[in-house]
Design an enzyme around this catalytic site. Structure first.
Site, short mmCIF file in Angstrom:
data_model
loop_
_atom_site.label_atom_id
_atom_site.label_comp_id
_atom_site.label_asym_id
_atom_site.label_seq_id
_atom_site.Cartn_x
_atom_site.Cartn_y
_atom_site.Cartn_z
N ASN A 89 -38.59 -39.34 -32.64
CA ASN A 89 -40.01 -38.97 -32.74
C ASN A 89 -40.93 -40.19 -32.79
O ASN A 89 -41.93 -40.25 -32.08
CB ASN A 89 -40.24 -38.07 -33.96
N THR A 115 -82.37 -35.49 -2.96
CA THR A 115 -82.15 -34.65 -4.14
C THR A 115 -82.11 -33.24 -3.60
O THR A 115 -82.72 -32.95 -2.56
CB THR A 115 -83.29 -34.78 -5.18
N HIS A 116 -81.36 -32.37 -4.28
CA HIS A 116 -81.17 -30.98 -3.78
C HIS A 116 -80.59 -30.99 -2.36
O HIS A 116 -80.82 -30.04 -1.59
CB HIS A 116 -82.49 -30.19 -3.80
N SER A 145 -55.62 -33.42 14.52
CA SER A 145 -55.24 -32.02 14.42
C SER A 145 -54.06 -31.76 15.33
O SER A 145 -53.98 -32.32 16.42
CB SER A 145 -56.42 -31.14 14.83
N LYS A 195 -60.02 -33.78 17.36
CA LYS A 195 -60.27 -33.93 15.93
C LYS A 195 -59.93 -35.30 15.38
O LYS A 195 -58.95 -35.92 15.75
CB LYS A 195 -59.47 -32.88 15.14
N ASN A 222 -60.17 -36.50 11.33
CA ASN A 222 -60.54 -35.99 10.00
C ASN A 222 -60.37 -37.06 8.93
O ASN A 222 -59.38 -37.79 8.94
CB ASN A 222 -59.63 -34.80 9.65
N GLU A 226 -60.56 -36.17 1.63
CA GLU A 226 -60.43 -34.77 1.25
C GLU A 226 -59.34 -34.58 0.20
O GLU A 226 -59.46 -33.77 -0.73
CB GLU A 226 -60.11 -33.93 2.48
N TYR A 239 -43.91 -33.56 -35.57
CA TYR A 239 -43.41 -33.46 -34.19
C TYR A 239 -42.96 -32.04 -33.88
O TYR A 239 -42.26 -31.41 -34.67
CB TYR A 239 -42.24 -34.45 -33.97
N GLN A 247 -42.99 -32.89 -25.80
CA GLN A 247 -42.30 -33.45 -24.64
C GLN A 247 -43.08 -33.19 -23.35
O GLN A 247 -42.95 -33.92 -22.38
CB GLN A 247 -40.89 -32.82 -24.55
N LYS A 302 -45.83 -35.65 -21.05
CA LYS A 302 -45.60 -36.71 -20.05
C LYS A 302 -45.91 -36.33 -18.61
O LYS A 302 -46.55 -37.13 -17.91
CB LYS A 302 -44.16 -37.22 -20.17
N1 ARG Z 1 -37.54 -35.98 -25.20
C1 ARG Z 1 -38.29 -35.87 -26.42
C2 ARG Z 1 -39.79 -35.96 -26.14
O1 ARG Z 1 -40.16 -36.47 -25.13
C3 ARG Z 1 -37.93 -36.99 -27.34
C4 ARG Z 1 -38.13 -36.67 -28.76
C5 ARG Z 1 -37.20 -35.59 -29.15
N2 ARG Z 1 -37.17 -35.41 -30.54
C6 ARG Z 1 -36.53 -34.41 -31.07
N3 ARG Z 1 -36.51 -34.30 -32.35
N4 ARG Z 1 -35.88 -33.51 -30.34
O2 ARG Z 1 -40.60 -35.52 -26.92
#
Ligand code: ARG
Length: 472
Positions: free
Chosen positions: A109, A154-155, A276, A282, A284, A289, A316, A321, A324
């Site tokens: 953690n 503007t607008h 295209s 075309k 583009n 975009e 925690y 998790q 990420k």
């Molecule tokens: N893979 C977990 C995460 O990204 C790591 C921490 C996990 N901790 C636990 N007590 N299971 O959060």
């Protein structure tokens, strides 16, 4: 053997293992995880929890792992759940039973919280460099073609002429604020959670400050529960990234319009365009975009993280998790978008004539003409009315610009005003020529002569400031 398996009799169900593993995503943290482990091992040594030769063996093993990670030589074992357990297992394979001492006084953690702060710090430094690349591209274009005149709107309707450099420098302002937001986030995130343990604090007399300093942190987190549960820094960076993408999306939107032949203000280079599969004609501006399109995902990712956090009690929770994927994707998308937009801007061709012709449309110098009357003592509201009449008359006569009106039209408009000062100007010598000069594009541009205005001298100063800030 699973590192946490002591109390378990049964093997994990494959569905559970597949569902909970994160190695496909958090392998990205490997370098930071190893850096954190090296600092932790040294801290364990200083605290007398590891003998010097144990510190040395672990450090050597971790350094060899780092080399292999950097060279892309590691194949992660999906059965080992996450990057932390993969690396600890690999380390023990390399250094033997002393590997079992690595996790002393540490939990995944506080470990993952530390890793993610280190990763995010590096990401911010990378993003800052990429923002600067785009700023340089914008300033480069402003240097090259910045004196072209644009129909400021503007607008989405013609409003007042502005210099292209002024328009481009508006984006430089946005990007500078983006840099500021990332720098703020960096300052706030730069404290070390290591030593918080699972939630209550490590059970050993670790010198947290020394370990933190070794990792380049400015200090340590003050509360162990907060240390393992806090992902505010992820939100900070995703929010800054979302706003950065919004800025790029606005620029992208303008480039798509400007490159439409109806506008014809710019030509996007072949190298930044696609064709295209069906329509041979075309061309583009697809990167623009897609920048606009991918902004949606970055905004969505911010919402996802905020929603992820809102229901979580201390400390925690495994939900964390899920911080990420959205963070990594926001950083990757912004970085790639900054770089592709820089290339697109660097290679943009400007059609000054088309821009200028458009700037002449829509009586864009009307405000400057009213201001010229005010300088002669006419109250602004009366001047507004007089010029409004001139615009209406010109439109009815099919005369495209105020500067093209005959002397008689200026004199008649003044003469017909309710305002006595305006009426007295009708016979002033040279008045028509004076007003006509104010009503040219150059007259209008020059009149916006305040700090931050589009008068050429002001823009030249702003451009010089930007150049010196960027070292170009
Ligand atoms: N893979 C977990 C995460 O990204 C790591 C921490 C996990 N901790 C636990 N007590 N299971 O959060």
């Amino acid at each position: 053997m699973r590192l946490w398996g002591g109390r378990f009799d049964d093997e994990p169900d494959a569905r559970m293992a597949d569902f909970t593993r994160s190695i496909d995503v958090d392998g990205e943290l490997a370098i930071d995880d190893i850096a954190g482990s090296i600092a932790h091992v040294r801290g364990l040594g200083r605290a007398g929890l590891l003998a010097p030769e144990e510190v040395e063996a672990l450090e050597r093993g971790l350094a060899s792992l780092r080399d292999d990670v950097e060279a892309g030589r590691i194949a992660w074992d999906p059965s080992l759940e996450d990057v932390h357990l993969n690396l600890e297992t690999l380390l023990t394979e390399r250094v033997g039973p002393v590997g079992g001492k690595l996790h002393t006084g540490r939990s995944r953690n506080d470990q993952v919280a530390t890793d993610l702060r280190l990763w995010t710090r590096r990401a911010i430094d990378r993003l800052d460099a990429s923002v600067l690349v785009l700023e340089r591209a914008l300033v480069g274009l402003a240097d090259r073609d910045g004196d072209a005149v644009l129909p400021g709107a503007t607008h989405i309707q013609p409003a007042q002429p502005v210099l292209l450099a002024h328009h481009l420098l508006a984006y430089v302002e946005m990007l500078e604020r983006d840099r500021g937001r990332f720098a703020d986030a960096r300052t706030r995130l730069n404290v070390a959670p290591l030593g918080a343990g699972a939630l209550a604090g490590a059970g050993y007399p670790l010198d947290r400050a020394a370990t933190a300093a070794e990792l380049g942190f400015d200090g340590v987190t003050a509360n162990s529960l907060d240390a393992v549960a806090d992902r505010d820094f992820v939100v900070d960076v995703q929010a800054a990234a979302a706003l950065g993408m919004v800025h790029l999306s606005r620029l992208a939107e303008e480039i798509t319009w400007w490159s439409n032949p109806r506008f014809g203000f710019v030509h996007v280079a072949d190298a930044f365009s696609t064709g295209s599969s069906m329509m041979p004609n075309k061309k583009n501006p697809d990167p623009a975009e897609l920048v606009r399109g991918r902004t949606a995902g970055v905004i969505g990712g911010l919402t996802a993280t905020l929603t992820l956090l809102k229901g979580l009690p201390l400390a925690y929770q495994r939900d964390l998790q899920e911080d990420k994927p959205a963070l990594f994707s926001a950083v990757g998308t912004l970085d790639a978008s900054l770089r592709v937009m820089a290339g697109l801007v660097e290679t943009l061709t400007i059609d000054r004539d088309r821009m200028r012709a458009a700037a002449e449309e829509g009586y864009t110098t009307a405000t400057a003409l009213a201001d010229a009357l005010v300088r002669r003592g006419v109250p602004f509201r009366a001047a507004h009315h007089i010029v409004g009449g001139l615009v209406g008359g010109a439109e009815a006569e099919g005369i495209g610009t105020l500067a093209a009106l005959p002397d008689e039209a200026f004199r008649a408009a003044l003469d017909g005003s309710d305002d006595a000062v305006a009426r007295s100007l009708a016979d002033a010598p040279g008045i028509a020529a004076e007003l006509r000069a104010a009503a040219t594009l150059e007259g209008s541009l020059a009149a916006a002569d305040v700090v931050g205005g589009t008068a050429p001298a002001r823009v030249a100063t702003a451009l010089a400031d930007a150049r010196s800030r960027l070292g170009i």
